[in-house]
Design an enzyme around this catalytic site. Structure first.
Site: not given
Ligand code: BG6
Length: 493
Positions: A181, A243
């Site tokens: 994402h 990420h």
């Molecule tokens: C997820 C992780 O992919 O991304 C989580 O599994 C994390 O642990 C999250 O909190 C963070 O996403 P964002 O969009 O809130 O930065």
């Protein structure tokens, strides 16, 4: 200005894990926002599927509650909410037996080959294979069907390959959408615009002009009732393998020949394959593992990681910092410092490009030392870009140098709501645009680099260093960067 919000063709989306946390917090609100912007065409349907014995009416009530909790009240116009809810259907289904599959089939019908349908796997990866196999068994995979996979895609190279093989038996690679994402975040896409739609930066984007690069994804949240998953994963698997490496790829890749999915993904893949290996020989020097202990976060006292676990014992890292280099001509000798953690001082994700100092300063004796230029790309919160430059301090008083930002905060500048990453990604699946999704070989290359780090930690027994919740992680993370003469950029600037 004409609206750029173009409706997508109608589709059927089946959300496996439709009553789960991701559906509630992210998927349902994201689809609602696209409805609100008029992007969803009739007769699109969203079909929730999970083991819970709910009727469609009850599922609509669940979705309504999710909207109330996760969408700003001012955006919940009753007629749009009603329209959105009317698209929702629900099927109780069991991934491990035949229960519910005929009903799903009767809802979806035999499927006009032209009609797009996608299956979103917002469930644990242990169910991916079962679901894909039953989709096949019940003849639900039409030529235009797509499969969306949520992470974790494996917990190491071998399990990732198994998973990809399993779904690959039933879906072609061009039907598989692996979600990271972070790639749907507004500023991440802006990074592509910044690099490849401006002539300004690309000539400087290399080791001749860039001193080092920092990528930080800092969170203030702790375990959030995900102990079962998180304690087996840890920050390296949970955040870095996907990420942070994806961000690194977008920063470091060569300009692709075009913006089509494979051109871009080919370039990202080359970066992943050029990462300098971290093994048991150097893991101690280039990686830091941390785990938070009790402290204060988001204005209140919080428990330590171990106290949040049932058995109170764990060597899982909730923080990781890594120094890595990319072994190619463009980046030789430029360190990339990555860091991510839970219960840190601030929720803040950013990429900081630190340029080299001017080769010769003419101002030294009269006006002070020029500070090296910095480009700060802020993903969240307050998405934006700041280019720090030196100017003359305005007004009388002679020549004094001052470091100031050319500051572009997107929310302020454009007065628009920044869409959640899922809003874009969920519709890219319908558009058939895989640019912002991970290709199978990228996932493999990322695990290829991560696996030796995991093994090194295991073999050497590298312990986690504790840090107080609400700080920037263990002091060894500061040492990791400071021994190279740099400091972490802590988001204030
Ligand atoms: C997820 C992780 O992919 O991304 C989580 O599994 C994390 O642990 C999250 O909190 C963070 O996403 P964002 O969009 O809130 O930065």
């Amino acid at each position: 200005m004409t609206s750029q919000i173009i409706p997508v063709q109608s589709f059927d989306a089946v959300l496996f894990g439709g009553t789960g946390d991701l559906a509630e917090r992210k998927l349902i609100p994201a689809l609602f926002h696209r409805e609100r912007d008029g992007q969803i065409s009739d007769p699109t349907r969203f079909i929730g599927a999970s083991r819970a014995e709910l009727s469609t009416q009850e599922y609509r009530a669940f979705a309504k509650k999710a909207l109330k909790e996760h969408v700003d009240e001012s955006e919940l116009e009753p007629e749009v909410v009603e329209k959105f809810l009317s698209r929702l259907l629900y099927v109780p289904i069991d991934a491990k037996s035949d229960k519910g599959w005929k009903k799903l089939k009767s809802i979806l019908g035999n499927g006009d080959e032209e009609v797009i349908r996608y299956f979103y796997l917002a469930v644990g990866p242990s169910l991916f294979g079962d679901i894909a196999q039953r989709l096949n068994q019940f003849d639900l995979i039409t030529a235009n069907a797509r499969l969306v996979m949520e992470k974790p895609i494996g917990r190491d190279l071998a399990t990732a390959c198994d998973l990809n093989d399993t779904v690959g038996k039933y879906f072609r690679e061009d039907q598989i959408y692996r979600i990271d994402h972070y790639l749907g975040k507004e500023t991440v896409q802006n990074l592509l615009a910044l690099r490849f739609a401006n002539a300004l930066y690309e000539p400087l984007w290399n080791s001749a002009h860039i001193d080092h690069i920092q990528i930080t994804v800092a969170e203030t949240v702790g375990l959030e009732s995900r102990a079962g998953y998180y304690d087996r994963a840890g920050a390296l698997r949970d955040m870095v393998q996907n990420h942070l490496l994806q961000l690194l790829c977008l920063v470091a890749m060569e300009p692709p020949a075009s913006a089509d999915a494979d051109s871009l993904r080919d370039e990202k893949l080359k970066v992943l394959r050029a990462l300098s290996p971290i093994t048991e020989k150097n893991a101690d020097k280039f990686t830091v593992r941390g785990q938070y202990k009790a402290g204060a976060s988001s204005g209140g006292a919080v428990k330590g990681y171990l106290e949040e676990l049932e058995d109170g014992e764990s060597n899982t890292e909730t923080f990781v910092a890594i120094k890595v280099e990319i072994e190619n001509w463009r980046w030789a000798g430029v360190p990339f410092y990555l860091r991510t953690g839970k219960r840190l001082a601030q929720r803040m994700s950013e990429i900081v490009i630190n340029f080299k100092p001017v080769p010769h300063s003419i101002f030294e004796s009269i006006a002070g030392t020029p500070v090296s230029n910095k480009l700060v790309i802020r993903l969240q919160p307050d998405e934006g870009v700041k280019q720090w430059i030196m100017i003359k301090d305005p007004g009388p008083g002679g020549m004094r140098l001052r470091n100031v930002p050319l500051d572009m905060s997107f929310a302020e500048a454009f007065n628009v709501r920044s869409p959640d990453a899922y809003e874009r990604l969920l519709l890219d699946v319908v558009r058939g645009n895989q640019t912002l999704f991970m290709r199978r070989d990228e996932v493999v290359a990322a695990w290829n680099w991560i696996d030796p780090i995991l093994q090194a930690w295991e073999v050497t027994g590298q312990p986690v260093k504790s840090y107080t919740a609400g700080t920037w992680g263990p002091s060894t993370s500061i040492a990791l960067i400071e021994r190279d003469g740099h400091t972490w950029h802590d988001g204030e600037e």
